[in-house]
Write a protein that holds these residues in place. Structure first.
Motif, PDB file in Angstrom:
ATOM      1  N   GLU A   1     160.941  -7.541 -64.675  1.00  0.00           N
ATOM      2  CA  GLU A   1     162.257  -8.128 -64.417  1.00  0.00           C
ATOM      3  C   GLU A   1     162.958  -7.455 -63.236  1.00  0.00           C
ATOM      4  OE1 GLU A   1     164.187  -7.620 -68.181  1.00  0.00           O
ATOM      5  OE2 GLU A   1     163.028  -9.227 -69.122  1.00  0.00           O
ATOM      6  N   ARG A   2     162.265  -6.527 -62.585  1.00  0.00           N
ATOM      7  CA  ARG A   2     162.807  -5.779 -61.445  1.00  0.00           C
ATOM      8  C   ARG A   2     164.086  -5.013 -61.803  1.00  0.00           C
ATOM      9  NH1 ARG A   2     159.892  -6.566 -56.929  1.00  0.00           N
ATOM     10  NH2 ARG A   2     158.693  -8.463 -56.788  1.00  0.00           N
ATOM     11  N   ARG A   3     164.080  -4.492 -63.036  1.00  0.00           N
ATOM     12  CA  ARG A   3     165.166  -3.601 -63.461  1.00  0.00           C
ATOM     13  C   ARG A   3     164.626  -2.178 -63.480  1.00  0.00           C
ATOM     14  NH1 ARG A   3     167.289  -4.686 -68.785  1.00  0.00           N
ATOM     15  NH2 ARG A   3     165.207  -5.304 -69.407  1.00  0.00           N
ATOM     16  N   LYS A   4     165.457  -1.217 -63.709  1.00  0.00           N
ATOM     17  CA  LYS A   4     165.067   0.197 -63.711  1.00  0.00           C
ATOM     18  C   LYS A   4     164.074   0.464 -64.848  1.00  0.00           C
ATOM     19  CE  LYS A   4     169.488   1.502 -61.781  1.00  0.00           C
ATOM     20  NZ  LYS A   4     170.756   2.189 -62.021  1.00  0.00           N
ATOM     21  N   PRO A   5     162.773   0.556 -64.542  1.00  0.00           N
ATOM     22  CA  PRO A   5     161.780   0.672 -65.592  1.00  0.00           C
ATOM     23  C   PRO A   5     161.539   2.091 -66.114  1.00  0.00           C
ATOM     24  CG  PRO A   5     160.665   0.482 -63.504  1.00  0.00           C
ATOM     25  CD  PRO A   5     162.147   0.348 -63.232  1.00  0.00           C
ATOM     26  N   TRP A   6     161.931   3.101 -65.347  1.00  0.00           N
ATOM     27  CA  TRP A   6     161.660   4.485 -65.741  1.00  0.00           C
ATOM     28  C   TRP A   6     162.834   5.064 -66.541  1.00  0.00           C
ATOM     29  CZ3 TRP A   6     157.129   6.988 -65.113  1.00  0.00           C
ATOM     30  CH2 TRP A   6     156.196   6.408 -64.263  1.00  0.00           C
ATOM     31  N   THR A   7     162.499   5.789 -67.589  1.00  0.00           N
ATOM     32  CA  THR A   7     163.502   6.474 -68.401  1.00  0.00           C
ATOM     33  C   THR A   7     163.076   7.929 -68.583  1.00  0.00           C
ATOM     34  OG1 THR A   7     164.003   4.452 -69.619  1.00  0.00           O
ATOM     35  CG2 THR A   7     164.671   6.520 -70.654  1.00  0.00           C
ATOM     36  N   PHE A   8     164.039   8.821 -68.440  1.00  0.00           N
ATOM     37  CA  PHE A   8     163.833  10.249 -68.709  1.00  0.00           C
ATOM     38  C   PHE A   8     164.903  10.658 -69.708  1.00  0.00           C
ATOM     39  CE2 PHE A   8     164.659  14.716 -68.216  1.00  0.00           C
ATOM     40  CZ  PHE A   8     163.439  15.299 -67.911  1.00  0.00           C
ATOM     41  N   VAL A   9     164.482  11.276 -70.807  1.00  0.00           N
ATOM     42  CA  VAL A   9     165.424  11.738 -71.826  1.00  0.00           C
ATOM     43  C   VAL A   9     165.062  13.167 -72.204  1.00  0.00           C
ATOM     44  CG1 VAL A   9     166.352  11.359 -74.144  1.00  0.00           C
ATOM     45  CG2 VAL A   9     165.620   9.407 -72.780  1.00  0.00           C
ATOM     46  N   ALA A  10     166.054  14.042 -72.249  1.00  0.00           N
ATOM     47  CA  ALA A  10     165.884  15.414 -72.730  1.00  0.00           C
ATOM     48  C   ALA A  10     166.882  15.626 -73.848  1.00  0.00           C
ATOM     49  CB  ALA A  10     166.104  16.411 -71.603  1.00  0.00           C
ATOM     50  N   SER A  11     166.390  16.089 -74.982  1.00  0.00           N
ATOM     51  CA  SER A  11     167.260  16.319 -76.143  1.00  0.00           C
ATOM     52  C   SER A  11     166.653  17.447 -76.968  1.00  0.00           C
ATOM     53  CB  SER A  11     167.361  15.039 -76.980  1.00  0.00           C
ATOM     54  OG  SER A  11     166.084  14.685 -77.489  1.00  0.00           O
ATOM     55  N   GLY A  12     167.327  17.795 -78.028  1.00  0.00           N
ATOM     56  CA  GLY A  12     166.763  18.784 -78.929  1.00  0.00           C
ATOM     57  C   GLY A  12     167.702  19.923 -79.232  1.00  0.00           C
ATOM     58  N   ALA A  13     167.200  20.847 -80.026  1.00  0.00           N
ATOM     59  CA  ALA A  13     167.987  21.939 -80.593  1.00  0.00           C
ATOM     60  C   ALA A  13     168.775  22.762 -79.576  1.00  0.00           C
ATOM     61  CB  ALA A  13     167.086  22.851 -81.421  1.00  0.00           C
ATOM     62  N   PRO A  14     168.211  23.125 -78.414  1.00  0.00           N
ATOM     63  CA  PRO A  14     169.003  23.951 -77.500  1.00  0.00           C
ATOM     64  C   PRO A  14     170.215  23.228 -76.910  1.00  0.00           C
ATOM     65  CG  PRO A  14     166.688  23.955 -76.866  1.00  0.00           C
ATOM     66  CD  PRO A  14     166.859  22.935 -77.929  1.00  0.00           C
TER      67      PRO A  14
ATOM     68  N   LEU B   1     173.079  14.752 -74.403  1.00  0.00           N
ATOM     69  CA  LEU B   1     171.801  14.089 -74.184  1.00  0.00           C
ATOM     70  C   LEU B   1     171.679  13.885 -72.685  1.00  0.00           C
ATOM     71  CD1 LEU B   1     169.354  12.507 -75.471  1.00  0.00           C
ATOM     72  CD2 LEU B   1     170.786  10.482 -75.232  1.00  0.00           C
ATOM     73  N   VAL B   2     170.640  14.417 -72.101  1.00  0.00           N
ATOM     74  CA  VAL B   2     170.426  14.241 -70.667  1.00  0.00           C
ATOM     75  C   VAL B   2     169.468  13.074 -70.525  1.00  0.00           C
ATOM     76  CG1 VAL B   2     169.594  15.309 -68.544  1.00  0.00           C
ATOM     77  CG2 VAL B   2     170.843  16.681 -70.221  1.00  0.00           C
ATOM     78  N   ARG B   3     169.969  11.969 -69.959  1.00  0.00           N
ATOM     79  CA  ARG B   3     169.186  10.731 -69.915  1.00  0.00           C
ATOM     80  C   ARG B   3     169.550   9.924 -68.687  1.00  0.00           C
ATOM     81  NH1 ARG B   3     169.222   5.180 -71.099  1.00  0.00           N
ATOM     82  NH2 ARG B   3     167.439   4.514 -72.317  1.00  0.00           N
ATOM     83  N   THR B   4     168.547   9.232 -68.154  1.00  0.00           N
ATOM     84  CA  THR B   4     168.795   8.280 -67.088  1.00  0.00           C
ATOM     85  C   THR B   4     167.705   7.225 -67.066  1.00  0.00           C
ATOM     86  OG1 THR B   4     169.471   8.067 -64.777  1.00  0.00           O
ATOM     87  CG2 THR B   4     167.549   9.421 -65.198  1.00  0.00           C
ATOM     88  N   ASP B   5     168.050   6.073 -66.533  1.00  0.00           N
ATOM     89  CA  ASP B   5     167.096   5.013 -66.216  1.00  0.00           C
ATOM     90  C   ASP B   5     167.119   4.880 -64.704  1.00  0.00           C
ATOM     91  OD1 ASP B   5     166.526   4.266 -68.927  1.00  0.00           O
ATOM     92  OD2 ASP B   5     168.448   3.238 -68.982  1.00  0.00           O
ATOM     93  N   ALA B   6     165.953   4.683 -64.102  1.00  0.00           N
ATOM     94  CA  ALA B   6     165.890   4.615 -62.644  1.00  0.00           C
ATOM     95  C   ALA B   6     164.714   3.746 -62.204  1.00  0.00           C
ATOM     96  CB  ALA B   6     165.759   6.024 -62.064  1.00  0.00           C
ATOM     97  N   VAL B   7     164.650   3.521 -60.896  1.00  0.00           N
ATOM     98  CA  VAL B   7     163.571   2.694 -60.347  1.00  0.00           C
ATOM     99  C   VAL B   7     162.287   3.489 -60.126  1.00  0.00           C
ATOM    100  CG1 VAL B   7     165.124   1.025 -59.274  1.00  0.00           C
ATOM    101  CG2 VAL B   7     164.307   2.981 -57.956  1.00  0.00           C
ATOM    102  N   SER B   8     162.364   4.830 -60.196  1.00  0.00           N
ATOM    103  CA  SER B   8     161.171   5.655 -60.031  1.00  0.00           C
ATOM    104  C   SER B   8     161.313   6.941 -60.842  1.00  0.00           C
ATOM    105  CB  SER B   8     160.960   6.013 -58.562  1.00  0.00           C
ATOM    106  OG  SER B   8     161.966   6.903 -58.126  1.00  0.00           O
ATOM    107  N   MET B   9     160.182   7.588 -61.078  1.00  0.00           N
ATOM    108  CA  MET B   9     160.210   8.877 -61.764  1.00  0.00           C
ATOM    109  C   MET B   9     160.956   9.894 -60.920  1.00  0.00           C
ATOM    110  SD  MET B   9     159.704  11.129 -64.031  1.00  0.00           S
ATOM    111  CE  MET B   9     159.171   9.880 -65.149  1.00  0.00           C
ATOM    112  N   GLU B  10     160.768   9.836 -59.600  1.00  0.00           N
ATOM    113  CA  GLU B  10     161.447  10.774 -58.716  1.00  0.00           C
ATOM    114  C   GLU B  10     162.966  10.656 -58.848  1.00  0.00           C
ATOM    115  OE1 GLU B  10     158.948   8.719 -57.807  1.00  0.00           O
ATOM    116  OE2 GLU B  10     157.353  10.160 -57.408  1.00  0.00           O
ATOM    117  N   GLN B  11     163.474   9.428 -58.957  1.00  0.00           N
ATOM    118  CA  GLN B  11     164.916   9.245 -59.125  1.00  0.00           C
ATOM    119  C   GLN B  11     165.391   9.758 -60.479  1.00  0.00           C
ATOM    120  OE1 GLN B  11     166.155   5.235 -58.243  1.00  0.00           O
ATOM    121  NE2 GLN B  11     165.822   5.497 -56.057  1.00  0.00           N
ATOM    122  N   CYS B  12     164.570   9.590 -61.509  1.00  0.00           N
ATOM    123  CA  CYS B  12     164.920  10.148 -62.824  1.00  0.00           C
ATOM    124  C   CYS B  12     165.072  11.660 -62.730  1.00  0.00           C
ATOM    125  CB  CYS B  12     163.842   9.824 -63.859  1.00  0.00           C
ATOM    126  SG  CYS B  12     163.844   8.136 -64.479  1.00  0.00           S
ATOM    127  N   LEU B  13     164.091  12.296 -62.117  1.00  0.00           N
ATOM    128  CA  LEU B  13     164.137  13.752 -61.994  1.00  0.00           C
ATOM    129  C   LEU B  13     165.303  14.205 -61.126  1.00  0.00           C
ATOM    130  CD1 LEU B  13     160.326  14.459 -61.598  1.00  0.00           C
ATOM    131  CD2 LEU B  13     161.720  14.727 -63.663  1.00  0.00           C
TER     132      LEU B  13
END
Length: 77
Positions: free
Chosen positions: A30-43, A49-61
């Motif tokens: 659908e030409r939407r932001k297909p990449w998602t990066f999520v960081a969560s947990g006890a610390p 919640l550190v999260r983003t959706d982006a057009v590339s892994m590089e943009q997520c990072l």
């Protein structure tokens, strides 16, 4: 030099952070932001919640790694 995603995930996991990296075929078609990066947990606090959706892994990072560093996590360059 590109960021080593495996090294980033291992570094965060070693600090107790759960990391999810996802690419969604439906959003890609659908030409939407297909990449998602999520960081969560006890610390991280329950409300953090550190999260983003982006057009590339590089943009997520690029969006998430500075925030994780601000929170005090050690992440390889």
């Amino acid at each position: 030099m590109p960021v080593d995603v495996v090294a980033v995930r291992e570094a965060l996991a070693g600090q107790g952070v759960t990391v999810l990296v996802k690419v969604d075929a439906e959003r890609m078609a659908e030409r939407r932001k297909p990449w998602t990066f999520v960081a969560s947990g006890a610390p991280l606090r329950e409300d953090v919640l550190v999260r983003t959706d982006a057009v590339s892994m590089e943009q997520c990072l690029a969006a998430c790694l500075p925030r994780l560093r601000e929170l005090g996590f050690s992440i390889p360059e």
